[in-house]
Structure formats: structure tokens, C-alpha cells
Design an enzyme around this catalytic site. Structure first.
Site, PDB file in Angstrom:
ATOM      1  N   TYR A 161      14.758   9.917  -8.053  1.00  0.00           N
ATOM      2  CA  TYR A 161      14.716  11.341  -7.719  1.00  0.00           C
ATOM      3  C   TYR A 161      14.106  11.546  -6.337  1.00  0.00           C
ATOM      4  CZ  TYR A 161      13.739  16.350  -8.404  1.00  0.00           C
ATOM      5  OH  TYR A 161      13.678  17.724  -8.269  1.00  0.00           O
ATOM      6  N   LYS A 165      15.892  13.188  -2.978  1.00  0.00           N
ATOM      7  CA  LYS A 165      15.355  14.395  -2.342  1.00  0.00           C
ATOM      8  C   LYS A 165      14.837  14.108  -0.934  1.00  0.00           C
ATOM      9  CE  LYS A 165      16.079  17.352  -5.671  1.00  0.00           C
ATOM     10  NZ  LYS A 165      17.024  18.481  -5.510  1.00  0.00           N
TER      11      LYS A 165
END
Length: 256
Positions: A161, A165
Site C-alpha cells: 500500500y 501511494k
């Protein structure tokens, strides 16, 4: 209408919002419509899309709902094509859709890595690639990428993740280098924990959520409206000089 109100108005603008059927995306559609924008709402949950359509239309704005799977290559392309068919151009792109997988680096399967990067990074790239040429032609546009504080500050079990990002934050800067000269502003918002359905899944258990909350100087998690209001500012002409920024909306988490 007073001059300051005009600077924050989105009257006559058209916005595409991904992840629109719930959480931050749903609230963003409502807030942008309340400011005057017509909405192309993209998501997977058709019941949620119907609800956001009703909310936007109750505010007197037009809403086109677009079911799409952003994990595929064709999903973002088809969503952009449908939005352009409906509105002719999109003035504001809000890349909000995101997914997560909470696993250590060693335990993360390559399938999870690819899924997260496909939705969180590749889909914003493909949507911008399809929609920004019209913004360049009209010399006006906004790209607002919803990233995460974990794209700036690493957390346990968030490697895939965080990588997706962090990549989105750098994509935002590359967009600025290429498009700011055409009066297209690109910025990234990095919220702390927001108790959306995805936030509840990860942080809803007090045994996990309370220690995280204790690390936030503001002493609480964020609210969807707080993210949507920042999106509104970045979507408006009041923010035209703000380009290529990674904006932490984190209650002070990264100040320490």
C-alpha cells in the site's frame, strides 16, 4: 455572489470522482455538487452509485454513474470514455479509489502487490492520460490524487500500500512538471486514518486503532468531510498557484 465565493465556486464545472459509491468518494461527490459541479461517479457498487446519484441530483446537479473495475486496464479507459461522452470534457479529476492489503513484506503475495498498484497507481495514470488532453486544450483543469500518510511515513504491514501511494505522490509531481504550464494543477492529498469502510476494516478494532490514534497529536482520526473540503479547495480557482504538492491531512502525525 461575493468575490470570495466565486473563487470557491465550481459552477459549470464537471468532475469525475472514482471510488464514488462510499466513504470519501461519496462525500466528495456531495461536496463538489453542493459547490456547483456536475458529477461523473465511478465505482463498483451499483447500489452505492444510485445513492450518490440521488444525493447529487437533490442538490440540483447532473450525475452520471459509471460502474467500472479499476483493477483492469480497460476499466479506467472505459470510465473516461463514458464520462467524456456524457459531458464533453472533465474539468476536475479526483482519483480517490483505493484498495489495501495488510500483510508484512515477506507475506505479501505478488497478486496483492499487483492488485494494489493496479488500482492505486495505474488507474490514476490511465484516467489522467485519457482526460487531461481535453484540460490542456481548454487550458484549465485539476487533477487531485488521494494518497495516504503511509505514502510518506511507512507503517507496519503496509508495504504494498505504501509503495503504491508513494508512487502516486511522485506521479503527481511528474504531472505538475508536464502540465502546470497548460494551467492544469495536480496535487496529492495524504489523509491519516479516515473511518471509511476500508478504514474500519484495518483500524476499527480498538486494540489496533487506539494505539494509532495515540500517535496523532489531534487525538482522533479524520472525517470524510474534512478530506472532501480540501478536495473542494484544490478543485477551485482559489488554489490555482498550488501545484505538485503532497498535502498531509493527518492531524499532525508526521510532525513528530
Amino acid at each position: 455572489m461575493s468575490e470570495w465565493t466565486k473563487r470557491f465556486s465550481l459552477a459549470g464545472r464537471r468532475a469525475l470522482v472514482t471510488g464514488a459509491s462510499k466513504g470519501i468518494g461519496f462525500e466528495t461527490c456531495r461536496v463538489l455538487a453542493d459547490a456547483g459541479a456536475d458529477i461523473a461517479a465511478v465505482g463498483r457498487d451499483e447500489a452505492g452509485l444510485a445513492a450518490v446519484k440521488a444525493e447529487v441530483e437533490a442538490l440540483g446537479r447532473r450525475c452520471v454513474t459509471i460502474p467500472a473495475d479499476l483493477a483492469t486496464v480497460e476499466g479506467p479507459k472505459q470510465a473516461a470514455a463514458r464520462a467524456l461522452e456524457a459531458f464533453g470534457t472533465i474539468d476536475i479529476l479526483v482519483n480517490n479509489a483505493g484498495v489495501t492489503s495488510i500483510k508484512s513484506i515477506i507475506d505479501t503475495p505478488v497478486e496483492d502487490w499487483e492488485w494494489l498498484n493496479n488500482v492505486n497507481l495505474r488507474a490514476p495514470f490511465l484516467l489522467a492520460q485519457a482526460l487531461v488532453p481535453r484540460m490542456i486544450e481548454q487550458r484549465m483543469g485539476k487533477v487531485i490524487n488521494i494518497s495516504s500518510q503511509s505514502g510518506v511515513a511507512a507503517l507496519d504491514d503496509h508495504a504494498a500500500y505504501s509503495a503504491s501511494k508513494g508512487g502516486l505522490n511522485m506521479l503527481t509531481k511528474a504531472m505538475t512538471v508536464e502540465w502546470a504550464k497548460h494551467n492544469v494543477q495536480s496535487n496529492s492529498i495524504c489523509p491519516t486514518v479516515i473511518l471509511t469502510p476500508m478504514g474500519e476494516m484495518v483500524w476499527g478494532d480498538p486494540a489496533k486503532g487506539d494505539p494509532m490514534k495515540a500517535k496523532i497529536p489531534a487525538g482522533r482520526f479524520g472525517r470524510t468531510t474534512e478530506v472532501a473540503d480540501l478536495i473542494l479547495f484544490l478543485a477551485s480557482s482559489a488554489s490555482d498557484m498550488i501545484c505538485g504538492q503532497v498535502i498531509l491531512l493527518d492531524g499532525g502525525f508526521t510532525a513528530q
